[in-house]
Design an enzyme around this catalytic site. Structure first.
Site, PDB file in Angstrom:
ATOM      1  N   TYR A  81     -12.453  -7.236   1.157  1.00 46.73           N
ATOM      2  CA  TYR A  81     -11.277  -8.120   1.101  1.00 46.73           C
ATOM      3  C   TYR A  81     -10.354  -7.618   0.019  1.00 46.73           C
ATOM      4  O   TYR A  81     -10.792  -7.353  -1.105  1.00 46.73           O
ATOM      5  CB  TYR A  81     -11.697  -9.559   0.779  1.00 46.73           C
ATOM      6  CG  TYR A  81     -11.318 -10.503   1.884  1.00 46.73           C
ATOM      7  CD1 TYR A  81      -9.977 -10.658   2.244  1.00 46.73           C
ATOM      8  CD2 TYR A  81     -12.274 -11.205   2.605  1.00 46.73           C
ATOM      9  CE1 TYR A  81      -9.617 -11.484   3.288  1.00 46.73           C
ATOM     10  CE2 TYR A  81     -11.918 -12.036   3.643  1.00 46.73           C
ATOM     11  CZ  TYR A  81     -10.579 -12.174   3.989  1.00 46.73           C
ATOM     12  OH  TYR A  81     -10.232 -12.990   5.017  1.00 46.73           O
ATOM     13  N   GLU A  83      -6.701  -8.853  -0.397  1.00 52.23           N
ATOM     14  CA  GLU A  83      -5.384  -9.487  -0.239  1.00 52.23           C
ATOM     15  C   GLU A  83      -4.460  -9.033  -1.357  1.00 52.23           C
ATOM     16  O   GLU A  83      -4.859  -8.988  -2.527  1.00 52.23           O
ATOM     17  CB  GLU A  83      -5.520 -11.009  -0.303  1.00 52.23           C
ATOM     18  CG  GLU A  83      -6.051 -11.613   0.976  1.00 52.23           C
ATOM     19  CD  GLU A  83      -6.192 -13.130   0.858  1.00 52.23           C
ATOM     20  OE1 GLU A  83      -6.031 -13.668  -0.248  1.00 52.23           O
ATOM     21  OE2 GLU A  83      -6.467 -13.768   1.887  1.00 52.23           O
ATOM     22  N   ASP A 232      12.719  -0.037  16.033  1.00 53.89           N
ATOM     23  CA  ASP A 232      11.321  -0.184  16.444  1.00 53.89           C
ATOM     24  C   ASP A 232      10.908   1.129  17.107  1.00 53.89           C
ATOM     25  O   ASP A 232      11.077   1.313  18.308  1.00 53.89           O
ATOM     26  CB  ASP A 232      11.187  -1.376  17.399  1.00 53.89           C
ATOM     27  CG  ASP A 232       9.730  -1.622  17.789  1.00 53.89           C
ATOM     28  OD1 ASP A 232       8.854  -0.832  17.369  1.00 53.89           O
ATOM     29  OD2 ASP A 232       9.483  -2.603  18.509  1.00 53.89           O
ATOM     30  N   THR A 258       4.125   1.733  15.480  1.00 53.28           N
ATOM     31  CA  THR A 258       2.678   1.697  15.617  1.00 53.28           C
ATOM     32  C   THR A 258       2.151   3.015  15.061  1.00 53.28           C
ATOM     33  O   THR A 258       2.885   3.996  14.962  1.00 53.28           O
ATOM     34  CB  THR A 258       2.228   1.597  17.083  1.00 53.28           C
ATOM     35  OG1 THR A 258       2.700   2.765  17.769  1.00 53.28           O
ATOM     36  CG2 THR A 258       2.791   0.364  17.760  1.00 53.28           C
ATOM     37  N   LYS A 261       0.247   5.504  18.802  1.00 48.54           N
ATOM     38  CA  LYS A 261       0.835   6.106  20.010  1.00 48.54           C
ATOM     39  C   LYS A 261       0.926   7.616  19.785  1.00 48.54           C
ATOM     40  O   LYS A 261      -0.107   8.216  19.487  1.00 48.54           O
ATOM     41  CB  LYS A 261       2.135   5.392  20.359  1.00 48.54           C
ATOM     42  CG  LYS A 261       1.854   3.914  20.759  1.00 48.54           C
ATOM     43  CD  LYS A 261       3.077   3.113  21.151  1.00 48.54           C
ATOM     44  CE  LYS A 261       2.676   1.677  21.509  1.00 48.54           C
ATOM     45  NZ  LYS A 261       3.846   0.796  21.728  1.00 48.54           N
ATOM     46  N   ARG A 267      -5.309   2.244  15.820  1.00 53.99           N
ATOM     47  CA  ARG A 267      -4.483   1.151  16.337  1.00 53.99           C
ATOM     48  C   ARG A 267      -3.968   0.346  15.149  1.00 53.99           C
ATOM     49  O   ARG A 267      -4.750  -0.202  14.367  1.00 53.99           O
ATOM     50  CB  ARG A 267      -5.371   0.282  17.232  1.00 53.99           C
ATOM     51  CG  ARG A 267      -4.699  -0.808  18.010  1.00 53.99           C
ATOM     52  CD  ARG A 267      -5.530  -1.143  19.222  1.00 53.99           C
ATOM     53  NE  ARG A 267      -5.547   0.001  20.110  1.00 53.99           N
ATOM     54  CZ  ARG A 267      -4.542   0.326  20.934  1.00 53.99           C
ATOM     55  NH1 ARG A 267      -3.492  -0.431  21.039  1.00 53.99           N
ATOM     56  NH2 ARG A 267      -4.612   1.414  21.669  1.00 53.99           N
TER      57      ARG A 267
HETATM   58  C1  LIG Z   1       3.886  -0.593  21.513  1.00 55.09           C
HETATM   59  C2  LIG Z   1       5.117  -1.264  21.027  1.00 55.09           C
HETATM   60  C3  LIG Z   1       5.061  -2.374  20.178  1.00 55.09           C
HETATM   61  C4  LIG Z   1       3.795  -3.143  19.879  1.00 55.09           C
HETATM   62  O1  LIG Z   1       2.728  -2.530  19.391  1.00 55.09           O
HETATM   63  P1  LIG Z   1       1.298  -3.285  19.418  1.00 55.09           P
HETATM   64  O2  LIG Z   1       0.487  -2.449  18.487  1.00 55.09           O
HETATM   65  O3  LIG Z   1       0.849  -3.289  20.818  1.00 55.09           O
HETATM   66  O4  LIG Z   1       1.516  -4.655  18.882  1.00 55.09           O
HETATM   67  C5  LIG Z   1       6.245  -2.885  19.680  1.00 55.09           C
HETATM   68  N1  LIG Z   1       7.422  -2.349  20.005  1.00 55.09           N
HETATM   69  C6  LIG Z   1       7.535  -1.291  20.824  1.00 55.09           C
HETATM   70  C7  LIG Z   1       8.875  -0.742  21.129  1.00 55.09           C
HETATM   71  C8  LIG Z   1       6.381  -0.720  21.379  1.00 55.09           C
HETATM   72  O5  LIG Z   1       6.497   0.317  22.206  1.00 55.09           O
END
Ligand SMILES: *Cc1c(COP(=O)(O)O)cnc(C)c1O
Length: 441
Positions: A81, A83, A232, A258, A261, A267
Protein backbone atom coordinates in the site's frame (compact mmCIF):
# COMPACT_ATOMS: atom_id res chain seq x y z
CA UNK A 1 2.73 22.09 -22.63
CA UNK A 2 6.25 23.39 -22.08
CA UNK A 3 8.75 20.67 -22.89
CA UNK A 4 11.22 19.98 -20.09
CA UNK A 5 13.95 17.56 -19.21
CA UNK A 6 13.02 16.63 -15.67
CA UNK A 7 10.02 16.52 -13.42
CA UNK A 8 10.21 19.45 -10.99
CA UNK A 9 7.64 18.12 -8.58
CA UNK A 10 9.69 15.08 -7.59
CA UNK A 11 12.83 15.64 -5.53
CA UNK A 12 14.29 12.67 -3.78
CA UNK A 13 17.37 11.30 -2.16
CA UNK A 14 19.22 8.29 -3.46
CA UNK A 15 17.48 5.26 -1.91
CA UNK A 16 19.43 3.21 0.63
CA UNK A 17 21.01 0.23 -1.08
CA UNK A 18 19.51 -2.77 0.61
CA UNK A 19 21.63 -5.91 1.02
CA UNK A 20 19.62 -8.90 -0.22
CA UNK A 21 19.38 -12.22 1.58
CA UNK A 22 19.93 -15.22 -0.70
CA UNK A 23 16.19 -15.94 -0.72
CA UNK A 24 15.49 -12.49 -2.14
CA UNK A 25 18.36 -12.68 -4.61
CA UNK A 26 16.92 -15.73 -6.30
CA UNK A 27 13.20 -14.99 -6.01
CA UNK A 28 11.11 -15.25 -9.14
CA UNK A 29 7.41 -15.52 -9.93
CA UNK A 30 6.42 -19.14 -9.36
CA UNK A 31 3.78 -20.17 -11.82
CA UNK A 32 4.15 -23.77 -10.68
CA UNK A 33 2.76 -22.72 -7.29
CA UNK A 34 -0.46 -21.73 -9.04
CA UNK A 35 -0.48 -24.96 -11.03
CA UNK A 36 -0.17 -27.03 -7.85
CA UNK A 37 -2.56 -25.04 -5.76
CA UNK A 38 -5.25 -24.25 -8.31
CA UNK A 39 -5.06 -26.40 -11.43
CA UNK A 40 -8.45 -25.19 -12.60
CA UNK A 41 -7.37 -21.55 -12.68
CA UNK A 42 -3.85 -22.33 -13.92
CA UNK A 43 -5.39 -24.36 -16.70
CA UNK A 44 -7.49 -21.41 -17.79
CA UNK A 45 -4.47 -19.09 -17.79
CA UNK A 46 -2.40 -21.50 -19.82
CA UNK A 47 -5.26 -22.11 -22.23
CA UNK A 48 -5.45 -18.36 -22.74
CA UNK A 49 -1.73 -18.26 -23.53
CA UNK A 50 -2.36 -21.08 -25.99
CA UNK A 51 -5.22 -19.11 -27.58
CA UNK A 52 -3.01 -16.04 -27.89
CA UNK A 53 -0.25 -18.16 -29.45
CA UNK A 54 -2.35 -20.08 -31.97
CA UNK A 55 -4.77 -17.46 -33.27
CA UNK A 56 -4.05 -14.23 -35.10
CA UNK A 57 -4.23 -11.21 -32.78
CA UNK A 58 -5.51 -8.21 -34.73
CA UNK A 59 -7.39 -6.30 -32.01
CA UNK A 60 -6.09 -2.76 -32.42
CA UNK A 61 -5.54 -2.03 -28.73
CA UNK A 62 -3.75 -5.29 -27.89
CA UNK A 63 -0.10 -6.23 -27.76
CA UNK A 64 2.26 -8.76 -26.16
CA UNK A 65 4.21 -7.42 -23.19
CA UNK A 66 7.77 -8.54 -22.66
CA UNK A 67 8.65 -11.19 -20.11
CA UNK A 68 10.31 -8.43 -18.05
CA UNK A 69 7.01 -6.55 -17.90
CA UNK A 70 5.17 -9.73 -16.91
CA UNK A 71 7.77 -10.41 -14.21
CA UNK A 72 7.27 -6.96 -12.69
CA UNK A 73 3.50 -7.54 -12.76
CA UNK A 74 4.00 -10.78 -10.88
CA UNK A 75 6.28 -9.25 -8.27
CA UNK A 76 5.72 -8.65 -4.52
CA UNK A 77 5.15 -4.96 -5.25
CA UNK A 78 1.56 -6.14 -5.64
CA UNK A 79 1.51 -6.39 -1.84
CA UNK A 80 2.34 -2.81 -0.97
CA UNK A 81 0.00 0.00 0.00
CA UNK A 82 1.48 3.35 -0.94
CA UNK A 83 -1.25 5.97 -1.07
CA UNK A 84 0.26 9.28 -2.09
CA UNK A 85 3.38 9.95 -4.13
CA UNK A 86 7.09 9.13 -3.69
CA UNK A 87 8.40 10.59 -0.41
CA UNK A 88 4.85 11.74 0.41
CA UNK A 89 3.11 8.48 1.27
CA UNK A 90 0.34 7.85 3.76
CA UNK A 91 1.82 4.46 4.63
CA UNK A 92 5.04 3.24 6.16
CA UNK A 93 7.63 1.14 4.37
CA UNK A 94 7.37 2.78 0.96
CA UNK A 95 11.04 3.67 0.41
CA UNK A 96 11.64 0.87 -2.06
CA UNK A 97 8.40 1.03 -3.99
CA UNK A 98 9.18 4.74 -4.26
CA UNK A 99 12.18 3.72 -6.34
CA UNK A 100 9.94 1.93 -8.80
CA UNK A 101 7.52 4.84 -9.12
CA UNK A 102 10.34 7.38 -9.50
CA UNK A 103 11.91 5.27 -12.21
CA UNK A 104 8.59 5.10 -14.02
CA UNK A 105 8.08 8.87 -13.74
CA UNK A 106 11.66 9.72 -14.79
CA UNK A 107 11.50 7.36 -17.72
CA UNK A 108 8.11 8.62 -18.87
CA UNK A 109 9.12 12.28 -18.70
CA UNK A 110 12.40 11.49 -20.45
CA UNK A 111 10.78 9.37 -23.14
CA UNK A 112 8.14 11.94 -24.04
CA UNK A 113 9.90 15.19 -23.12
CA UNK A 114 7.15 16.16 -20.69
CA UNK A 115 7.70 18.18 -17.53
CA UNK A 116 5.52 15.93 -15.41
CA UNK A 117 4.17 12.40 -15.53
CA UNK A 118 1.62 10.68 -13.34
CA UNK A 119 2.01 6.91 -13.71
CA UNK A 120 -0.69 5.89 -11.23
CA UNK A 121 -3.88 5.77 -13.36
CA UNK A 122 -5.28 2.25 -13.28
CA UNK A 123 -6.28 2.42 -16.93
CA UNK A 124 -6.73 4.77 -19.86
CA UNK A 125 -10.24 5.61 -18.70
CA UNK A 126 -8.96 6.47 -15.22
CA UNK A 127 -6.41 8.79 -16.79
CA UNK A 128 -9.13 10.62 -18.72
CA UNK A 129 -11.30 10.86 -15.61
CA UNK A 130 -8.41 12.44 -13.72
CA UNK A 131 -7.66 14.87 -16.55
CA UNK A 132 -11.28 16.06 -16.53
CA UNK A 133 -11.27 16.25 -12.74
CA UNK A 134 -8.13 18.38 -12.82
CA UNK A 135 -9.41 20.89 -15.36
CA UNK A 136 -13.22 20.88 -15.26
CA UNK A 137 -16.18 21.05 -12.93
CA UNK A 138 -19.42 19.14 -13.54
CA UNK A 139 -21.58 20.89 -16.09
CA UNK A 140 -18.65 22.28 -18.09
CA UNK A 141 -18.77 22.06 -21.86
CA UNK A 142 -16.29 19.82 -23.63
CA UNK A 143 -15.73 19.49 -27.37
CA UNK A 144 -14.63 15.98 -28.36
CA UNK A 145 -14.90 13.59 -31.26
CA UNK A 146 -18.43 12.22 -31.47
CA UNK A 147 -18.60 8.56 -30.46
CA UNK A 148 -20.04 7.36 -33.80
CA UNK A 149 -17.01 8.93 -35.49
CA UNK A 150 -14.40 7.32 -33.23
CA UNK A 151 -14.61 9.02 -29.84
CA UNK A 152 -14.00 6.83 -26.78
CA UNK A 153 -16.68 6.15 -24.14
CA UNK A 154 -14.91 8.70 -21.93
CA UNK A 155 -15.48 11.35 -24.59
CA UNK A 156 -19.12 11.90 -23.72
CA UNK A 157 -21.03 8.64 -23.81
CA UNK A 158 -24.28 8.84 -21.86
CA UNK A 159 -23.43 5.41 -20.43
CA UNK A 160 -20.18 6.80 -19.00
CA UNK A 161 -19.37 9.32 -16.26
CA UNK A 162 -18.19 11.72 -18.95
CA UNK A 163 -21.57 12.12 -20.63
CA UNK A 164 -23.37 12.33 -17.29
CA UNK A 165 -21.15 14.95 -15.67
CA UNK A 166 -20.15 17.19 -18.56
CA UNK A 167 -21.93 18.72 -21.53
CA UNK A 168 -20.23 17.22 -24.55
CA UNK A 169 -20.42 18.60 -28.04
CA UNK A 170 -19.22 16.24 -30.77
CA UNK A 171 -17.18 16.94 -33.87
CA UNK A 172 -16.73 14.39 -36.60
CA UNK A 173 -14.93 13.29 -39.70
CA UNK A 174 -15.77 14.18 -43.28
CA UNK A 175 -18.33 11.96 -45.04
CA UNK A 176 -17.47 9.36 -47.66
CA UNK A 177 -17.11 11.09 -51.02
CA UNK A 178 -15.99 14.40 -49.46
CA UNK A 179 -13.32 16.32 -51.42
CA UNK A 180 -10.64 15.04 -48.98
CA UNK A 181 -11.76 11.45 -49.65
CA UNK A 182 -13.75 11.20 -46.42
CA UNK A 183 -12.96 9.93 -42.95
CA UNK A 184 -10.64 12.80 -42.00
CA UNK A 185 -11.20 15.06 -38.99
CA UNK A 186 -13.26 18.04 -40.12
CA UNK A 187 -11.07 20.78 -38.64
CA UNK A 188 -13.35 23.51 -40.02
CA UNK A 189 -16.20 21.95 -38.07
CA UNK A 190 -14.00 21.70 -34.94
CA UNK A 191 -13.23 25.41 -35.21
CA UNK A 192 -16.86 26.38 -35.89
CA UNK A 193 -18.15 24.31 -32.95
CA UNK A 194 -15.43 25.69 -30.69
CA UNK A 195 -16.42 29.25 -31.57
CA UNK A 196 -20.11 28.50 -31.16
CA UNK A 197 -19.93 26.59 -27.86
CA UNK A 198 -16.78 28.03 -26.21
CA UNK A 199 -15.95 24.74 -24.44
CA UNK A 200 -13.77 24.68 -21.35
CA UNK A 201 -11.75 21.85 -22.92
CA UNK A 202 -11.23 20.33 -26.33
CA UNK A 203 -10.39 16.62 -26.51
CA UNK A 204 -8.69 14.95 -29.43
CA UNK A 205 -7.66 11.35 -29.80
CA UNK A 206 -9.88 8.43 -30.80
CA UNK A 207 -10.37 4.72 -30.72
CA UNK A 208 -10.13 4.24 -34.47
CA UNK A 209 -8.59 7.18 -36.29
CA UNK A 210 -6.04 5.83 -38.77
CA UNK A 211 -4.35 9.13 -39.64
CA UNK A 212 -2.07 11.51 -37.78
CA UNK A 213 -3.92 14.20 -35.86
CA UNK A 214 -2.91 17.82 -36.42
CA UNK A 215 -2.18 18.71 -32.80
CA UNK A 216 -0.82 22.11 -33.75
CA UNK A 217 -4.13 23.03 -35.36
CA UNK A 218 -6.08 21.74 -32.34
CA UNK A 219 -3.85 23.91 -30.12
CA UNK A 220 -4.55 26.92 -32.32
CA UNK A 221 -8.31 26.34 -32.09
CA UNK A 222 -8.14 25.76 -28.32
CA UNK A 223 -6.17 28.99 -27.86
CA UNK A 224 -8.66 30.90 -29.96
CA UNK A 225 -11.51 30.02 -27.58
CA UNK A 226 -9.37 29.85 -24.44
CA UNK A 227 -9.97 26.12 -23.91
CA UNK A 228 -7.70 23.47 -22.48
CA UNK A 229 -6.42 20.93 -24.98
CA UNK A 230 -6.58 17.35 -23.72
CA UNK A 231 -5.04 14.76 -26.03
CA UNK A 232 -6.20 11.20 -25.40
CA UNK A 233 -3.33 9.40 -27.10
CA UNK A 234 -4.25 5.98 -25.72
CA UNK A 235 -3.74 4.27 -29.06
CA UNK A 236 -0.80 6.16 -30.48
CA UNK A 237 1.57 7.13 -27.66
CA UNK A 238 3.62 4.01 -28.34
CA UNK A 239 4.19 5.18 -31.91
CA UNK A 240 5.24 8.55 -30.49
CA UNK A 241 7.72 6.81 -28.17
CA UNK A 242 9.26 5.09 -31.16
CA UNK A 243 9.37 8.24 -33.27
CA UNK A 244 6.80 6.85 -35.71
CA UNK A 245 4.09 9.47 -35.05
CA UNK A 246 4.14 13.18 -34.16
CA UNK A 247 4.09 13.96 -30.44
CA UNK A 248 1.12 15.73 -28.87
CA UNK A 249 3.27 16.72 -25.87
CA UNK A 250 4.40 20.16 -27.14
CA UNK A 251 0.79 21.15 -27.91
CA UNK A 252 -1.46 19.62 -25.26
CA UNK A 253 -2.13 20.88 -21.76
CA UNK A 254 -2.64 17.28 -20.73
CA UNK A 255 -1.88 14.03 -22.55
CA UNK A 256 -3.70 10.90 -21.39
CA UNK A 257 -2.72 7.45 -22.55
CA UNK A 258 -2.83 3.76 -21.90
CA UNK A 259 0.41 1.87 -21.41
CA UNK A 260 -0.79 -1.42 -22.89
CA UNK A 261 -1.58 -0.62 -26.53
CA UNK A 262 1.25 0.09 -28.99
CA UNK A 263 3.38 1.15 -25.99
CA UNK A 264 3.49 -2.55 -25.04
CA UNK A 265 3.54 -2.15 -21.28
CA UNK A 266 1.18 -3.47 -18.61
CA UNK A 267 -2.54 -2.71 -18.72
CA UNK A 268 -2.68 0.77 -17.22
CA UNK A 269 -2.81 4.51 -17.72
CA UNK A 270 -0.45 7.47 -17.90
CA UNK A 271 -0.85 11.24 -17.77
CA UNK A 272 1.69 13.78 -19.03
CA UNK A 273 1.43 17.50 -18.37
CA UNK A 274 3.37 20.68 -17.84
CA UNK A 275 4.76 21.75 -14.45
CA UNK A 276 1.91 24.27 -14.17
CA UNK A 277 -0.72 21.49 -13.98
CA UNK A 278 1.36 18.85 -12.18
CA UNK A 279 -0.17 19.35 -8.77
CA UNK A 280 -3.74 19.49 -10.08
CA UNK A 281 -3.24 16.31 -12.08
CA UNK A 282 -1.65 14.48 -9.15
CA UNK A 283 -4.52 15.45 -6.84
CA UNK A 284 -7.07 14.49 -9.45
CA UNK A 285 -5.59 10.97 -9.57
CA UNK A 286 -5.04 10.58 -5.81
CA UNK A 287 -6.97 11.24 -3.66
CA UNK A 288 -9.74 12.44 -5.97
CA UNK A 289 -10.38 9.45 -8.23
CA UNK A 290 -8.17 6.60 -7.03
CA UNK A 291 -6.89 4.93 -3.91
CA UNK A 292 -3.58 3.15 -3.45
CA UNK A 293 -1.45 2.91 -6.59
CA UNK A 294 -0.84 -0.50 -8.19
CA UNK A 295 2.90 -0.54 -7.72
CA UNK A 296 3.47 -3.84 -9.46
CA UNK A 297 1.84 -2.29 -12.49
CA UNK A 298 3.82 0.93 -12.05
CA UNK A 299 7.04 -1.11 -11.89
CA UNK A 300 5.97 -2.85 -15.09
CA UNK A 301 5.34 0.57 -16.66
CA UNK A 302 8.90 1.56 -15.69
CA UNK A 303 10.20 -1.56 -17.41
CA UNK A 304 8.12 -0.84 -20.50
CA UNK A 305 9.23 2.82 -20.69
CA UNK A 306 12.87 1.66 -20.58
CA UNK A 307 12.16 -0.77 -23.41
CA UNK A 308 10.35 1.93 -25.38
CA UNK A 309 13.44 4.16 -25.22
CA UNK A 310 15.59 1.66 -27.11
CA UNK A 311 16.48 1.70 -30.82
CA UNK A 312 14.84 -1.73 -31.05
CA UNK A 313 11.52 -0.20 -30.00
CA UNK A 314 11.88 2.62 -32.54
CA UNK A 315 12.42 0.00 -35.22
CA UNK A 316 9.37 -1.86 -33.89
CA UNK A 317 7.16 1.25 -34.01
CA UNK A 318 8.16 1.98 -37.60
CA UNK A 319 7.55 -1.66 -38.55
CA UNK A 320 4.08 -1.49 -36.96
CA UNK A 321 3.18 1.37 -39.32
CA UNK A 322 4.82 -0.25 -42.36
CA UNK A 323 2.86 -3.43 -41.62
CA UNK A 324 -0.42 -1.55 -41.27
CA UNK A 325 0.15 0.34 -44.53
CA UNK A 326 0.86 -2.85 -46.41
CA UNK A 327 -2.03 -4.69 -44.81
CA UNK A 328 -4.41 -1.83 -45.70
CA UNK A 329 -3.35 -2.03 -49.34
CA UNK A 330 -3.66 -5.81 -49.33
CA UNK A 331 -7.16 -5.65 -47.81
CA UNK A 332 -8.17 -3.09 -50.45
CA UNK A 333 -6.91 -5.51 -53.09
CA UNK A 334 -9.27 -8.11 -51.59
CA UNK A 335 -12.19 -5.75 -52.21
CA UNK A 336 -12.63 -3.95 -48.88
CA UNK A 337 -12.94 -0.18 -48.72
CA UNK A 338 -10.29 1.24 -46.40
CA UNK A 339 -11.40 4.33 -44.45
CA UNK A 340 -9.25 7.30 -45.60
CA UNK A 341 -7.72 4.99 -48.20
CA UNK A 342 -4.93 3.81 -45.90
CA UNK A 343 -3.27 4.53 -42.58
CA UNK A 344 -0.44 6.46 -40.89
CA UNK A 345 -0.63 4.37 -37.73
CA UNK A 346 -1.05 0.82 -36.46
CA UNK A 347 -4.76 0.91 -37.12
CA UNK A 348 -7.02 0.19 -40.08
CA UNK A 349 -10.78 0.42 -40.39
CA UNK A 350 -12.37 -1.14 -43.44
CA UNK A 351 -15.83 -1.46 -44.93
CA UNK A 352 -16.45 -5.17 -45.52
CA UNK A 353 -19.91 -4.85 -47.08
CA UNK A 354 -18.51 -4.87 -50.65
CA UNK A 355 -17.67 -8.53 -49.87
CA UNK A 356 -21.29 -9.24 -49.00
CA UNK A 357 -20.92 -9.43 -45.20
CA UNK A 358 -21.63 -7.09 -42.30
CA UNK A 359 -19.10 -6.20 -39.63
CA UNK A 360 -20.60 -8.58 -37.08
CA UNK A 361 -20.61 -11.41 -39.64
CA UNK A 362 -17.01 -10.63 -40.55
CA UNK A 363 -15.97 -10.78 -36.90
CA UNK A 364 -17.73 -14.11 -36.42
CA UNK A 365 -16.37 -15.72 -39.59
CA UNK A 366 -12.85 -14.54 -38.78
CA UNK A 367 -13.17 -15.86 -35.22
CA UNK A 368 -14.15 -19.26 -36.60
CA UNK A 369 -10.92 -19.17 -38.61
CA UNK A 370 -8.79 -18.16 -35.61
CA UNK A 371 -8.49 -14.53 -36.70
CA UNK A 372 -9.32 -12.21 -33.81
CA UNK A 373 -10.51 -8.75 -34.81
CA UNK A 374 -13.26 -6.25 -33.98
CA UNK A 375 -16.36 -5.33 -35.87
CA UNK A 376 -16.55 -1.58 -36.21
CA UNK A 377 -19.34 0.85 -36.99
CA UNK A 378 -17.76 3.23 -39.48
CA UNK A 379 -18.47 6.96 -39.44
CA UNK A 380 -21.81 7.50 -41.25
CA UNK A 381 -22.43 3.74 -41.04
CA UNK A 382 -25.94 2.94 -42.31
CA UNK A 383 -26.00 -0.18 -40.10
CA UNK A 384 -26.74 -0.07 -36.36
CA UNK A 385 -23.55 -0.34 -34.33
CA UNK A 386 -24.21 -3.91 -33.15
CA UNK A 387 -24.29 -5.01 -36.81
CA UNK A 388 -21.83 -2.49 -38.33
CA UNK A 389 -20.38 -2.33 -41.82
CA UNK A 390 -16.76 -2.44 -40.87
CA UNK A 391 -13.91 -4.11 -39.10
CA UNK A 392 -11.11 -2.53 -37.08
CA UNK A 393 -7.69 -4.12 -36.96
CA UNK A 394 -4.25 -3.20 -35.68
CA UNK A 395 -0.74 -4.46 -36.26
CA UNK A 396 0.86 -3.82 -32.85
CA UNK A 397 0.63 -7.41 -31.57
CA UNK A 398 1.57 -9.26 -34.76
CA UNK A 399 4.57 -6.94 -35.21
CA UNK A 400 5.76 -7.77 -31.69
CA UNK A 401 5.55 -11.42 -32.74
CA UNK A 402 8.02 -10.64 -35.51
CA UNK A 403 5.69 -10.46 -38.48
CA UNK A 404 6.71 -8.09 -41.26
CA UNK A 405 5.68 -7.24 -44.82
CA UNK A 406 5.75 -10.82 -46.21
CA UNK A 407 3.39 -11.97 -43.46
CA UNK A 408 1.08 -8.98 -43.92
CA UNK A 409 0.57 -9.94 -47.54
CA UNK A 410 -0.50 -13.36 -46.30
CA UNK A 411 -2.86 -12.00 -43.63
CA UNK A 412 -5.15 -10.12 -46.03
CA UNK A 413 -6.02 -13.21 -48.13
CA UNK A 414 -6.53 -15.22 -44.93
CA UNK A 415 -9.10 -12.65 -43.81
CA UNK A 416 -10.79 -12.67 -47.23
CA UNK A 417 -10.95 -16.47 -47.21
CA UNK A 418 -12.38 -16.42 -43.69
CA UNK A 419 -15.11 -14.06 -44.89
CA UNK A 420 -15.94 -16.62 -47.60
CA UNK A 421 -16.27 -19.21 -44.81
CA UNK A 422 -13.60 -21.42 -46.27
CA UNK A 423 -13.44 -24.68 -44.31
CA UNK A 424 -10.34 -25.82 -42.44
CA UNK A 425 -8.83 -22.37 -42.31
CA UNK A 426 -8.30 -22.34 -38.52
CA UNK A 427 -5.63 -25.04 -38.76
CA UNK A 428 -3.82 -23.10 -41.48
CA UNK A 429 -3.98 -19.91 -39.38
CA UNK A 430 -2.64 -21.80 -36.34
CA UNK A 431 0.29 -23.13 -38.40
CA UNK A 432 0.99 -19.65 -39.75
CA UNK A 433 0.85 -18.01 -36.29
CA UNK A 434 2.83 -20.89 -34.77
CA UNK A 435 5.90 -19.63 -36.59
CA UNK A 436 5.80 -16.45 -34.45
CA UNK A 437 5.48 -17.52 -30.80
CA UNK A 438 4.90 -14.46 -28.57
CA UNK A 439 6.78 -16.09 -25.68
CA UNK A 440 9.31 -18.48 -27.23
CA UNK A 441 10.17 -21.33 -24.87
C1 LIG B 1 -8.28 2.44 -25.07
C2 LIG B 1 -8.73 3.85 -24.93
C3 LIG B 1 -9.11 4.38 -23.70
C4 LIG B 1 -9.35 3.54 -22.46
O1 LIG B 1 -8.41 2.74 -21.99
P1 LIG B 1 -8.80 1.61 -20.90
O2 LIG B 1 -7.46 1.20 -20.39
O3 LIG B 1 -9.54 0.57 -21.63
O4 LIG B 1 -9.61 2.28 -19.85
C5 LIG B 1 -9.42 5.72 -23.62
N1 LIG B 1 -9.37 6.51 -24.70
C6 LIG B 1 -9.02 6.05 -25.91
C7 LIG B 1 -8.97 6.98 -27.06
C8 LIG B 1 -8.70 4.70 -26.08
O5 LIG B 1 -8.38 4.24 -27.28
Amino acid sequence: MPVAETSPSYRWEVPPSTPLRPAAQTWQPDFDALRRQDPELAGALLAELERQSTTLQLIAGENFTSSAVLAALGSPLANKYAEGYPSRRHHSGCELVDVAERLAVERATGLFGAAHANVQPYSGSSAVLAAYAALLVPGDKVLAMALPHGGHLTHGSQANFSGRWFRFVGYGVTPPGAPDGGGLIDYDQVRALAREHRPKAIVCGAIAYPRHIDYRLFREIADEVDAYLIVDAAHTLGLVAGGAAPSPVPYADVVCATTHKVLRGPRGGLILCGADLAQRIDRAVFPFSQGGPHLHSIAAKAAAFAEAATPAFAAYAHQVVANARLLADALAAEGMTITTGGTDTHLITADVTPLGVTGVQARGRCAAAGIVLDKYALPYDPQPSDIASGIRIGTAAVTTQGMAEPEMSQVAPLIARALREEQGLAAEVARFVGGFPPYPA
